[in-house]
Design an enzyme around this catalytic site. Structure first.
Site, short mmCIF file in Angstrom:
data_model
loop_
_atom_site.label_atom_id
_atom_site.label_comp_id
_atom_site.label_asym_id
_atom_site.label_seq_id
_atom_site.Cartn_x
_atom_site.Cartn_y
_atom_site.Cartn_z
N ASN A 277 0.79 -1.24 0.00
CA ASN A 277 0.00 0.00 0.00
C ASN A 277 0.82 1.29 0.00
OD1 ASN A 277 0.74 -0.49 2.67
ND2 ASN A 277 -1.09 0.46 3.49
N TYR A 278 2.05 1.23 0.51
CA TYR A 278 2.96 2.38 0.43
C TYR A 278 4.30 1.84 -0.08
CZ TYR A 278 -0.12 5.64 2.91
OH TYR A 278 -1.15 6.47 3.27
N CYS B 47 -2.94 1.25 6.90
CA CYS B 47 -2.93 0.63 8.23
C CYS B 47 -3.61 1.54 9.23
CB CYS B 47 -1.50 0.34 8.66
SG CYS B 47 -0.43 1.78 8.64
N LYS C 38 12.86 -7.01 -0.04
CA LYS C 38 11.82 -7.78 -0.74
C LYS C 38 10.57 -6.91 -0.82
CE LYS C 38 8.50 -11.02 -1.40
NZ LYS C 38 7.59 -10.17 -2.17
N GLU D 274 5.48 -4.06 11.75
CA GLU D 274 4.36 -3.11 11.67
C GLU D 274 3.23 -3.87 11.00
OE1 GLU D 274 6.31 1.13 10.81
OE2 GLU D 274 6.21 -0.16 9.07
P1 NAP Z 1 1.06 -9.02 3.37
O1 NAP Z 1 0.24 -9.84 2.47
O2 NAP Z 1 1.33 -9.51 4.73
O3 NAP Z 1 2.45 -8.77 2.59
C1 NAP Z 1 3.47 -7.99 3.15
C2 NAP Z 1 4.79 -8.42 2.56
O4 NAP Z 1 5.12 -9.74 3.00
C3 NAP Z 1 4.81 -8.48 1.04
O5 NAP Z 1 6.07 -8.08 0.59
C4 NAP Z 1 4.59 -9.96 0.77
O6 NAP Z 1 5.06 -10.37 -0.49
C5 NAP Z 1 5.45 -10.54 1.87
N1 NAP Z 1 5.16 -11.95 2.17
C6 NAP Z 1 4.05 -12.67 1.91
N2 NAP Z 1 4.21 -13.94 2.39
C7 NAP Z 1 5.43 -13.99 2.95
C8 NAP Z 1 6.18 -15.00 3.62
N3 NAP Z 1 5.72 -16.24 3.81
N4 NAP Z 1 7.40 -14.68 4.08
C9 NAP Z 1 7.91 -13.45 3.91
N5 NAP Z 1 7.26 -12.46 3.29
C10 NAP Z 1 6.03 -12.73 2.82
O7 NAP Z 1 0.43 -7.54 3.53
P2 NAP Z 1 -0.10 -6.57 2.40
O8 NAP Z 1 -1.38 -7.10 1.87
O9 NAP Z 1 1.00 -6.23 1.43
O10 NAP Z 1 -0.37 -5.25 3.26
C11 NAP Z 1 -1.55 -5.05 3.96
C12 NAP Z 1 -1.38 -5.29 5.44
O11 NAP Z 1 -0.27 -4.56 5.91
C13 NAP Z 1 -2.56 -4.79 6.26
O12 NAP Z 1 -2.86 -5.70 7.28
C14 NAP Z 1 -2.06 -3.48 6.84
O13 NAP Z 1 -2.72 -3.08 8.03
C15 NAP Z 1 -0.64 -3.79 7.05
N6 NAP Z 1 0.15 -2.56 7.11
C16 NAP Z 1 0.63 -2.17 8.31
C17 NAP Z 1 1.35 -1.00 8.43
C18 NAP Z 1 1.88 -0.55 9.75
O14 NAP Z 1 2.75 0.30 9.74
N7 NAP Z 1 1.41 -1.04 10.88
C19 NAP Z 1 1.59 -0.22 7.30
C20 NAP Z 1 1.08 -0.66 6.08
C21 NAP Z 1 0.38 -1.84 6.00
P3 NAP Z 1 3.99 -10.71 -1.67
O15 NAP Z 1 3.27 -9.46 -1.95
O16 NAP Z 1 4.87 -11.17 -2.75
O17 NAP Z 1 3.09 -11.78 -1.12
O1 G3H Z 2 -0.51 1.98 5.81
C1 G3H Z 2 0.14 2.60 6.63
C2 G3H Z 2 0.83 3.86 6.32
O2 G3H Z 2 2.02 3.94 6.98
C3 G3H Z 2 -0.09 5.02 6.64
O3 G3H Z 2 0.56 6.24 6.57
O4 G3H Z 2 -1.17 7.32 7.97
O5 G3H Z 2 0.60 8.67 6.92
O6 G3H Z 2 -1.21 7.61 5.54
P1 G3H Z 2 -0.36 7.54 6.75
#
Ligand code: NAP
Ligand code: G3H
Length: 471
Positions: free
Chosen positions: A150-151, A280, A173, A246
């Site tokens: 997402n970012y 997030c 990655k 995160e």
């Molecule tokens: P995701 O599906 O967990 O993927 C995150 C990263 O992990 C991607 O690079 C993904 O690669 C990789 N990945 C997937 N399976 C893996 C494995 N088995 N081992 C190592 N890496 C692996 O999350 P997303 O859909 O990209 O992002 C959405 C989530 O992120 C939401 O839950 C959101 O709340 C959270 N988020 C949290 C924050 C925060 O700061 N707290 C900020 C932004 C987003 P692939 O894409 O190749 O599968």
């Molecule tokens: O998805 C999580 C991002 O770090 C959110 O950043 O709250 O500044 O849009 P933001």
């Protein structure tokens, strides 16, 4: 578009590709290298082998080298925004803002890195007269940076630059949706002539190569942003136990009184629906009383109706979600709430991955929408009996990222902010990470460790003490 993975300062020229799908039309937007197991372990080997020399390079020289990379990012900022906008369907303007914000973060990182001064201590306060200790911050070694879709620029470079400037080397990655821009950043690093091996970009699908990456024994520190499921899995299989994670959120907005409701409704809708709620820190539930909800809901509806739905080049508020599977998940949450007698005030439907902005009133504790993170354009409203119950429901969540409190009574707001179990509470404003210099953390399922400029530099370094004994 075709971009190669980068290992040891070179493009990886194999014949395996990973296709990246444009969420706006489901067509192939481009492709990146799909790495083999052997190539992945080579990335970690070279990161390990180049680390000592890089860490021994003077800080000001490291900054000079990295500044070239930063300047190339600035010179290519429009192209970067266009690639990102294409592969994750983020509005072009928002993508440009993300790049600009990240350049500022990098500049701030360079400055803060100069202020990681050593600590010099004597033991005199403890009656120890003959010791002088010098405690410096040294790099941890090889950093694995994994970013979400997402970012793809901000949450990648916010890991990469603090790691490199402090003398670590990096294996990066990117998310599959986000790999085109991730690998393009890799190409810019080649153009910047970074020393070979210090920055490696490994591409491939997470579910196929994720375990090979995270279980690699060369890793000293992992900075991961993504879902709870992947974060927990990574924790269980990685050999290092040193992470910043995160993860997800279910940020509540507590509306405590009926003052300024029009302004607050605007802020809540902006917080809930920006980038289709795929943040997030998006506001993911409104907690208020019946009486306030009767006035607030019509105002929220008025704002939601104004949201523009469309495709990234038109800079709408609501864009297609990242893929159809994610939209299907949001649909299950909305349908569950509907079946259990919640009231859909607006939206509730989708065409493939284009989900309508959706407002759901009368959400109750037995509904999934009250607890689960949709990561889509849906805002549930829970009508509660008292401020005490709002605090209780806010804290009952598995998540603890951020919260918002809307109130004219600052004394009450501060009191409630102290009672909420989460990383940050925003008073009279939406939940939000930025500005990026703020410490950013989540508790419970929302993660562990702290991001932010200074905090990233600290997490990627450790104290190394040298104690001089004298007579
Ligand atoms: P995701 O599906 O967990 O993927 C995150 C990263 O992990 C991607 O690079 C993904 O690669 C990789 N990945 C997937 N399976 C893996 C494995 N088995 N081992 C190592 N890496 C692996 O999350 P997303 O859909 O990209 O992002 C959405 C989530 O992120 C939401 O839950 C959101 O709340 C959270 N988020 C949290 C924050 C925060 O700061 N707290 C900020 C932004 C987003 P692939 O894409 O190749 O599968
Ligand atoms: O998805 C999580 C991002 O770090 C959110 O950043 O709250 O500044 O849009 P933001």
């Amino acid at each position: 578009m075709e971009f190669r993975a980068i290992i040891n300062g070179k493009k990886v020229l194999n014949d395996n590709w990973l296709e990246i799908i444009n969420p706006s039309d489901q067509k192939v937007a481009g492709r990146v290298t799909a790495l083999s197991e052997k190539e992945i372990s080579e990335a970690f080997e070279v990161a390990r082998n180049s680390q000592l020399k890089w860490s021994q390079t003077k800080l000001l020289d490291r900054i000079m080298v990295l500044k070239k990379f930063r300047d190339l990012i600035e010179n290519n900022s429009l192209k970067i925004a266009q690639i990102m906008s294409l592969e994750i369907a983020k509005g072009l303007k928002d993508s440009q803002i993300e790049v600009q914000r990240t350049l500022e973060l990098i500049d701030y990182t360079f400055e803060e890195a100069k202020r990681l001064n050593p600590l010099a201590l004597t033991g005199e306060e403890f009656g120890v007269e003959n010791k002088l200790g010098v405690f410096s911050r040294v790099p941890k070694g090889v950093v694995l940076a994994i970013s979400p879709f997402n970012y793809p620029v901000n949450l990648s470079l916010a890991k990469i630059f603090p790691a490199l400037v402090t003398g670590n080397t990096v294996v990066f990655k990117p998310a599959t949706a986000g790999s085109l821009v991730g690998a393009f950043l890799g190409e810019l690093s080649l153009e910047a002539n970074l020393p070979p091996g210090i920055f490696n970009v490994v591409t491939g699908r997470g579910r196929e190569i994720g375990d090979l990456i995270t279980a690699n024994p060369q890793i000293n520190f992992i900075s991961f942003t993504g879902s709870v499921g992947v974060g927990e899995h990574l924790k269980s299989i990685s050999q290092t136990k040193d992470f910043v994670l995160e993860l997800g959120g279910k940020d509540p907005a507590l509306v405590l009184d009926d003052q300024n409701l029009e302004i607050n409704a605007k802020e809540i809708v902006a917080g809930a629906f920006g980038y289709s709620g795929q943040r997030c820190t998006a506001i993911k539930r409104v907690l208020t009383t019946d009486e306030i909800a009767d006035k607030l809901v019509p105002l929220l509806l008025k704002e939601v109706k104004k949201l523009k739905v469309g495709y990234p080049n038109d800079n709408p508020d609501i864009v297609p979600m990242i893929d159809e599977k994610s939209a299907e998940f949001v649909q299950t949450l909305v349908d569950d709430a509907k079946e259990k007698k919640a009231k859909i005030i607006f939206g509730g439907n989708r065409k493939k991955n284009m989900f309508e902005p959706t407002l759901v009133d009368y959400v109750t504790k037995d509904m999934k929408l009250a607890w689960e993170e949709p990561f889509g354009p849906v805002l549930p409203i829970l009508r509660l009996k008292s401020v005490g119950e709002m605090i209780e429901i806010a804290n009952e969540s598995n998540f603890g990222l951020q919260a918002s409190i809307f109130s004219r009574d600052i004394n009450q707001a501060i009191k409630i902010a102290k009672a909420l179990n989460c990383g940050t509470v925003n008073i009279n404003g939406k939940s939000q990470r930025g500005p990026d210099s703020f410490p950013f953390s989540g508790i419970k399922d929302s993660g562990m460790g702290v991001q932010g400029v200074r905090e990233a530099l600290l997490s990627m370094t450790r104290f190394k003490g040298i104690v001089i004994n004298y007579k």
